[in-house]
Design a protein around this motif. Structure first.
Motif, PDB file in Angstrom:
ATOM      1  N   SER A 198       1.087  -1.236  -0.100  1.00 40.34           N
ATOM      2  CA  SER A 198      -0.051  -0.055   0.039  1.00 40.34           C
ATOM      3  C   SER A 198       1.074   1.240   0.062  1.00 40.34           C
ATOM      4  CB  SER A 198      -0.929   0.038   1.231  1.00 40.34           C
ATOM      5  OG  SER A 198      -0.200   0.192   2.208  1.00 40.34           O
ATOM      6  N   PHE A 199       2.002   1.072   0.462  1.00 38.30           N
ATOM      7  CA  PHE A 199       3.050   2.435   0.571  1.00 38.30           C
ATOM      8  C   PHE A 199       3.285   2.903  -0.900  1.00 38.30           C
ATOM      9  CE2 PHE A 199       7.134   3.708  -0.287  1.00 38.30           C
ATOM     10  CZ  PHE A 199       7.572   4.787   0.546  1.00 38.30           C
ATOM     11  N   TRP A 200       3.119   2.159  -1.898  1.00 36.66           N
ATOM     12  CA  TRP A 200       3.653   2.636  -3.259  1.00 36.66           C
ATOM     13  C   TRP A 200       2.643   3.100  -4.065  1.00 36.66           C
ATOM     14  CZ3 TRP A 200       8.703   3.275  -4.442  1.00 36.66           C
ATOM     15  CH2 TRP A 200       9.391   2.418  -3.728  1.00 36.66           C
ATOM     16  N   ALA A 201       1.319   3.139  -3.703  1.00 33.92           N
ATOM     17  CA  ALA A 201       0.214   3.538  -4.288  1.00 33.92           C
ATOM     18  C   ALA A 201       0.467   5.161  -4.588  1.00 33.92           C
ATOM     19  CB  ALA A 201      -1.183   3.328  -3.672  1.00 33.92           C
ATOM     20  N   ASN A 202       0.446   5.523  -5.667  1.00 36.81           N
ATOM     21  CA  ASN A 202       0.353   7.127  -6.224  1.00 36.81           C
ATOM     22  C   ASN A 202       1.690   7.666  -5.852  1.00 36.81           C
ATOM     23  OD1 ASN A 202      -2.180   6.968  -7.248  1.00 36.81           O
ATOM     24  ND2 ASN A 202      -3.109   7.209  -5.047  1.00 36.81           N
ATOM     25  N   LYS A 203       2.889   7.007  -5.479  1.00 39.01           N
ATOM     26  CA  LYS A 203       3.962   7.520  -5.051  1.00 39.01           C
ATOM     27  C   LYS A 203       4.735   7.933  -6.339  1.00 39.01           C
ATOM     28  CE  LYS A 203       4.850   7.248  -0.619  1.00 39.01           C
ATOM     29  NZ  LYS A 203       3.573   6.864   0.060  1.00 39.01           N
ATOM     30  N   ARG A 204       5.110   9.144  -6.467  1.00 42.24           N
ATOM     31  CA  ARG A 204       5.744   9.808  -7.426  1.00 42.24           C
ATOM     32  C   ARG A 204       7.311   9.156  -7.478  1.00 42.24           C
ATOM     33  NH1 ARG A 204       3.612  13.999  -4.994  1.00 42.24           N
ATOM     34  NH2 ARG A 204       5.880  15.205  -4.953  1.00 42.24           N
ATOM     35  N   VAL A 205       7.616   8.191  -8.530  1.00 38.43           N
ATOM     36  CA  VAL A 205       8.854   7.545  -8.473  1.00 38.43           C
ATOM     37  C   VAL A 205       9.438   8.000  -9.916  1.00 38.43           C
ATOM     38  CG1 VAL A 205      10.121   5.421  -8.544  1.00 38.43           C
ATOM     39  CG2 VAL A 205       7.998   5.560  -7.395  1.00 38.43           C
ATOM     40  N   PHE A 206      10.847   8.285  -9.787  1.00 39.17           N
ATOM     41  CA  PHE A 206      11.630   8.636 -10.956  1.00 39.17           C
ATOM     42  C   PHE A 206      12.627   7.742 -11.009  1.00 39.17           C
ATOM     43  CE2 PHE A 206      14.759  10.934 -13.700  1.00 39.17           C
ATOM     44  CZ  PHE A 206      14.040  11.785 -14.191  1.00 39.17           C
ATOM     45  N   ILE A 207      12.971   6.963 -12.328  1.00 35.04           N
ATOM     46  CA  ILE A 207      13.542   5.956 -12.499  1.00 35.04           C
ATOM     47  C   ILE A 207      14.897   6.184 -13.521  1.00 35.04           C
ATOM     48  CG2 ILE A 207      14.214   3.379 -12.997  1.00 35.04           C
ATOM     49  CD1 ILE A 207      11.448   2.993 -11.807  1.00 35.04           C
ATOM     50  N   THR A 208      16.112   6.410 -13.239  1.00 34.65           N
ATOM     51  CA  THR A 208      16.926   6.475 -14.431  1.00 34.65           C
ATOM     52  C   THR A 208      17.088   5.182 -14.861  1.00 34.65           C
ATOM     53  OG1 THR A 208      19.021   6.475 -13.112  1.00 34.65           O
ATOM     54  CG2 THR A 208      17.965   8.862 -13.436  1.00 34.65           C
ATOM     55  N   GLY A 209      17.471   5.076 -16.307  1.00 39.50           N
ATOM     56  CA  GLY A 209      17.867   3.472 -16.887  1.00 39.50           C
ATOM     57  C   GLY A 209      16.583   2.737 -16.945  1.00 39.50           C
ATOM     58  N   HIS A 210      15.571   3.089 -16.778  1.00 41.03           N
ATOM     59  CA  HIS A 210      14.265   2.197 -16.922  1.00 41.03           C
ATOM     60  C   HIS A 210      14.036   1.381 -18.089  1.00 41.03           C
ATOM     61  CE1 HIS A 210      12.837   5.616 -19.441  1.00 41.03           C
ATOM     62  NE2 HIS A 210      11.777   5.240 -19.553  1.00 41.03           N
ATOM     63  N   THR A 211      14.702   1.729 -19.259  1.00 37.50           N
ATOM     64  CA  THR A 211      14.656   0.974 -20.468  1.00 37.50           C
ATOM     65  C   THR A 211      15.692  -0.443 -20.415  1.00 37.50           C
ATOM     66  OG1 THR A 211      16.194   2.273 -21.747  1.00 37.50           O
ATOM     67  CG2 THR A 211      13.978   2.940 -21.861  1.00 37.50           C
ATOM     68  N   GLY A 212      16.558  -0.508 -19.472  1.00 34.90           N
ATOM     69  CA  GLY A 212      17.419  -1.589 -19.227  1.00 34.90           C
ATOM     70  C   GLY A 212      16.995  -2.785 -18.608  1.00 34.90           C
ATOM     71  N   PHE A 213      17.446  -3.828 -18.412  1.00 31.86           N
ATOM     72  CA  PHE A 213      17.140  -5.048 -17.877  1.00 31.86           C
ATOM     73  C   PHE A 213      16.671  -4.651 -16.411  1.00 31.86           C
ATOM     74  CE2 PHE A 213      18.727  -8.915 -15.232  1.00 31.86           C
ATOM     75  CZ  PHE A 213      17.534  -9.768 -15.866  1.00 31.86           C
ATOM     76  N   LYS A 214      17.504  -4.503 -15.483  1.00 28.01           N
ATOM     77  CA  LYS A 214      16.911  -4.248 -14.073  1.00 28.01           C
ATOM     78  C   LYS A 214      15.804  -3.132 -14.136  1.00 28.01           C
ATOM     79  CE  LYS A 214      20.576  -5.368 -11.044  1.00 28.01           C
ATOM     80  NZ  LYS A 214      21.619  -4.730  -9.832  1.00 28.01           N
TER      81      LYS A 214
END
Length: 371
Positions: free
Chosen positions: A16-32
């Protein structure tokens, strides 16, 4: 670290913590990055990704339709202003930094690029965070190879010296030093009430999972050979590595981020995420197990290379800190790790819906963890 007795108890990811949390990910097109983005989407997070286009075809990002349901930005972490503007516009609460040059052999041929991406790219990310209010947790993903490897049999702890023989390993040690300097200079725990940022780094390696097609990695190289009905070639069958499943590692990252967000600098340190001792195996053992799972007349052999580039023979992590303070440890034994990956690749080559199947594996992993 001043963590009370209650923190010694096993923690469990709070979905439930993650619902609507604003998350920015660098490298989101890679494997991990693709696996992490897919997982966070399932948890209801609002994800923005910043990355170069996915490399090569096929790739997990496209196969699993990772771009659907997120804000995907094509950008280079070496272009500071573009990165800073993206973060400023997104106003994230949480940042995962995964964008990197992640291959040892590539680093020998492209050392300057490797240092630029892994060191300057990390500095660019942290410098951008300095100027964006509201960021609470930042996790920089480096590598188990960041340590000065003395080829000894016991695991490296988070307090051991940084180092690295090859440019890739060295660049990861340098990235850790950048994180440490920013944490002490700009995100110091003593001034947390002012800046509000908890900064940590995570060290892991030899991650196995479906959708990895990178060059010069054991599992992707063997899978490519098997699919083409060719004999797999292995450079260093005697090398011993700590093998672990992609979801085991990402679970550790997610668990750590929840604590960074909630408890701040108490968890703003370096963390190892390595497998149990039973998953530390020679390359030859992994190759044999993969053969038996793939079948279809698959085979491999050792290959002699002309001028050998240095590769570590033995590397282990001591993950007692993550086990004791986060309640984390890898759940999958090596047979489960490999079967999990083979199942993904088999379904891909059967033309299954890989967005659906990737999510299915994440959901099943949650059941394994009793989430």
């Amino acid at each position: 670290m001043a963590i009370g007795q209650s923190s010694m108890e096993a923690m469990v990811m709070d979905k439930s913590f993650w619902a609507n949390k604003r998350v920015f990910i660098t490298g989101h097109t890679g494997f991990k990055g693709s696996w992490l983005t897919t997982w966070l989407k399932l948890l209801g997070a609002s994800v923005t990704g910043f990355s170069l286009p996915p490399q090569g075809h096929p790739n997990l990002f496209e196969a699993a339709k990772v771009a659907e349901g997120i804000h995907s930005i094509e950008g280079d972490i070496l272009h500071y202003q573009d990165l800073a503007t993206a973060i400023q516009n997104d106003q994230p609460e949480i940042i995962f930094h995964l964008a990197a040059q992640s291959l040892v052999h590539y680093s020998y041929h492209n050392p300057i690029e490797t240092y630029q991406v892994n060191v300057i790219g990390t500095a660019n990310l942290l410098e951008a965070v300095r100027h964006v209010p509201g960021v609470k947790g930042v996790l920089v993903i480096t590598s188990d190879k960041c340590y000065e490897n003395r080829e000894w049999v016991w695991g490296y702890r988070e307090t051991d010296a940084m180092g690295g023989f090859d440019p890739y390993s060295s660049s990861k040690g340098c990235a850790e030093l950048v994180v440490s300097a920013y944490r002490r200079s700009f995100f110091n725990a003593a001034h947390y009430e002012t800046h509000g940022v908890a900064l940590a780094s995570a060290r892991a390696g030899n991650v196995i999972g479906g959708g990895d097609w990178a060059s010069d990695r054991l599992i992707p190289d063997l899978i490519r050979s098997f699919v083409q009905n060719e004999e797999g070639k292995i450079r260093n069958p005697a090398a011993c590595r700590p093998w672990q499943n992609i979801l085991d590692i990402l679970y550790g990252y997610i668990l750590l981020m929840e604590q960074l967000y909630r408890k701040g600098p108490e968890f703003g340190e370096a963390w190892n995420f390595g497998p149990t001792e039973e998953n530390v195996k020679p390359v030859s053992v992994i190759a044999d197990k993969l053969l038996s799972l793939w079948q279809e007349d698959a085979k491999w052999s050792a290959v002699e290379v002309g001028k050998k580039l240095h590769e570590a023979i033995c590397l282990r992590l001591d993950s007692n800190k993550s086990r004791m303070l986060l309640g984390w440890q890898s759940q999958m034994n090596i047979d489960h790790v490999l079967s999990h990956a083979v199942e993904w690749y088999k379904n891909f080559y059967r033309l299954a819906d890989m967005s659906e199947f990737t999510q299915k594996q994440i959901i099943e992993y949650g059941m394994l963890r009793n989430l």
